[in-house]
Design a protein around this motif. Sequence first.
Motif, PDB file in Angstrom:
ATOM      1  N   HIS A 374       0.837  -1.207   0.000  1.00  0.00           N
ATOM      2  CA  HIS A 374       0.000   0.000   0.000  1.00  0.00           C
ATOM      3  C   HIS A 374       0.872   1.259   0.000  1.00  0.00           C
ATOM      4  O   HIS A 374       0.707   2.158  -0.821  1.00  0.00           O
ATOM      5  CB  HIS A 374      -0.897  -0.048   1.250  1.00  0.00           C
ATOM      6  CG  HIS A 374      -1.812   1.122   1.406  1.00  0.00           C
ATOM      7  ND1 HIS A 374      -3.146   1.069   1.081  1.00  0.00           N
ATOM      8  CD2 HIS A 374      -1.597   2.384   1.841  1.00  0.00           C
ATOM      9  CE1 HIS A 374      -3.705   2.232   1.316  1.00  0.00           C
ATOM     10  NE2 HIS A 374      -2.786   3.062   1.784  1.00  0.00           N
ATOM     11  N   HIS A 378       1.716   4.578  -2.715  1.00  0.00           N
ATOM     12  CA  HIS A 378       1.808   6.033  -2.488  1.00  0.00           C
ATOM     13  C   HIS A 378       3.137   6.581  -3.023  1.00  0.00           C
ATOM     14  O   HIS A 378       3.190   7.635  -3.646  1.00  0.00           O
ATOM     15  CB  HIS A 378       1.703   6.341  -0.997  1.00  0.00           C
ATOM     16  CG  HIS A 378       0.313   6.249  -0.452  1.00  0.00           C
ATOM     17  ND1 HIS A 378      -0.737   6.945  -0.980  1.00  0.00           N
ATOM     18  CD2 HIS A 378      -0.192   5.536   0.586  1.00  0.00           C
ATOM     19  CE1 HIS A 378      -1.848   6.667  -0.291  1.00  0.00           C
ATOM     20  NE2 HIS A 378      -1.542   5.814   0.656  1.00  0.00           N
ATOM     21  N   GLU A 401      -5.789   7.741  -2.579  1.00  0.00           N
ATOM     22  CA  GLU A 401      -5.628   6.295  -2.410  1.00  0.00           C
ATOM     23  C   GLU A 401      -5.655   5.532  -3.736  1.00  0.00           C
ATOM     24  O   GLU A 401      -5.693   4.299  -3.745  1.00  0.00           O
ATOM     25  CB  GLU A 401      -6.687   5.739  -1.453  1.00  0.00           C
ATOM     26  CG  GLU A 401      -6.625   6.321  -0.046  1.00  0.00           C
ATOM     27  CD  GLU A 401      -5.267   6.169   0.630  1.00  0.00           C
ATOM     28  OE1 GLU A 401      -4.569   5.171   0.358  1.00  0.00           O
ATOM     29  OE2 GLU A 401      -4.891   7.065   1.406  1.00  0.00           O
TER      30      GLU A 401
HETATM   31 ZN   LIG Z   1      -3.027   5.172   2.062  1.00  0.00          ZN
END
Ligand SMILES: [Zn+2]
Length: 592
Positions: A374, A378, A401
């Motif tokens: 995750h 980013h 996101e």
């Molecule tokens: Zn995040």
Amino acid sequence: MTPNTGDWDLTPYYPERLGAAYQKDRQDFRTGLDQALQETDLVKLLIQWEKLVSDSEHMGSYLNCLRSADGRDQQVGQDLASLQSDCSRMRQLEVNLGEQLKALSEAQLAELFQNAQLQDLDYYLKRLRQRALWQMPSELENLAADLDVDGMSAWGRLYDQVAGRLEFQYQNSEGETITKPMSMKVSLLEDPDPKVRKSVLDGSNRAWQGVEDVAAACLNAIAGTRLTLYKRRGIPHFLEPALFDSAIERATLDSMLGAIASRYDLPRRFLKLKAQILGVQQLGFQDLSAPLPELDNSKIAWEQAGKMLVEETRASYPEFSKFCQESLAKKWVDWSPREGKRPGGYCTGSTRLRESRIFMTYHGAFGDLMTLTHEFGHAWHSHVMHQERPLNTLYPMTLAETASTFAENLLLDALLRAPATTPEQRLKLLDSRLEAAAAFLLNIPSRFLFEKRFYEERAEGEVSVDRLKELMVEAQKEAYGDSLDPEQLDPYFWASKLHFYITEVSFYNFPYSFGYLFSLGVYAQSQKRGEAFLPTYERLLQATGRRTAEECARENLQVELNQPQFWLDSLALVEEDMRQFEELAREVYKIA
Ligand SMILES: [Zn+2]
């Protein structure tokens, strides 16, 4: 004792911890801020503003890295407080900028956009101007800012204090009564014993009941102040500020929520099946994070996790895989568990360096590998934006996101496809994805329904504790339908959920669902179009700081977000997961 600076390499920020190079930067920043506050030429001011934004981000990111790596580092705490106080002076500069932009005619504004030094800043400047149009005369804004310290912010701080001190009692699986701080509630709700989970929710809600008047007063005061300010600022509807921050239109929000509501059946199907697996008639609110029984919980070593991320994503997204490999080699991640390290995980970075850093604590659970993935999503988002000017790298929560969820899906799908993955492991992978779906498609909508109805009633006067409980339960019934036992909902959710008490931002809920479904929709396109889609995906990410969400989607995906189809396509992926989950559950748990 020398503070621990973590596993990551921070020397690209500054060669020496808080050394001469850092001190010089701090001094230059203060001088620059003083100069900008005297500047009257709009173009010069904007250039200075951009540098200040970028410099404060660089130093802030650096100090946060140091503080997270070792929370006991007091010197860093002091430096951070001093930087924050300088940054609050930047707010004044921002107001000045807004005032100047507001005073311009359309023709003057168009001329400003032509200025070579302000190339590509149209979107940023238009938004700054729009925000200024929603300001009261500066004298009143200053009064509001002064009163905020002892007004709305004070209510928020009171809530934080009360919540922070609150403890509750529950019974563990041996029947012993245990007292824990409220911060432990979420992890205790993952206990495999259903009686423990029930006792945790009941016990924590008894504690909230003891302070219900205080929580209700805080909530009423925060919303009441907002409504008063909105009226004075000429803001037509209480949703407008949240929509503006999210860079979406009302029609888009309505179309997304409408699509979700039309498919509530999907996440509900998951919860009903989970009830069957756990051997109960219906789940209660306390069971939403209950683990599946008897699944593989083997640990993954840190080196192995990095290798998995790199190798499993190589076939579907070679550039991303290479980026992860290089970043790991350059030591961009602080991962090791150790004393003094703060909890949580995040990705930070500096537009000046064009580099990111990832903070997390890796214990070897599968969830930790997903956190790493995750956060690398980013970092990739920042990486593809490296040619954007600093003011165009700031994107709204609704689009924030996109890359992180995309990366998670990439890895999960690769693992699901891998021949070595057992049915039990596949079930666990799908469970984690569907549990997230249930949160984004049922829990978040229930928070939105509650908050919207609460604001509508608050406009007429204070809302009582009993009514708040009623509104909360109504919203939960509407979203969860028959997938939860109506006698086992959470009437105190409005009190226990910190998000309702953040004074800087309202409706801190729908952007979560938006970000989730938006990323899923982008992922759906990549599934359809394969590797040929990846350059388009990167163009979309690049534009997130200088386009609205609707424009990002229209220009890159040729879809209209104010129409239901895009959202329904995202939900179709959830349906496919659900179908596979049902099949595997029958195989693994032998249920009908
Ligand atoms: Zn995040």
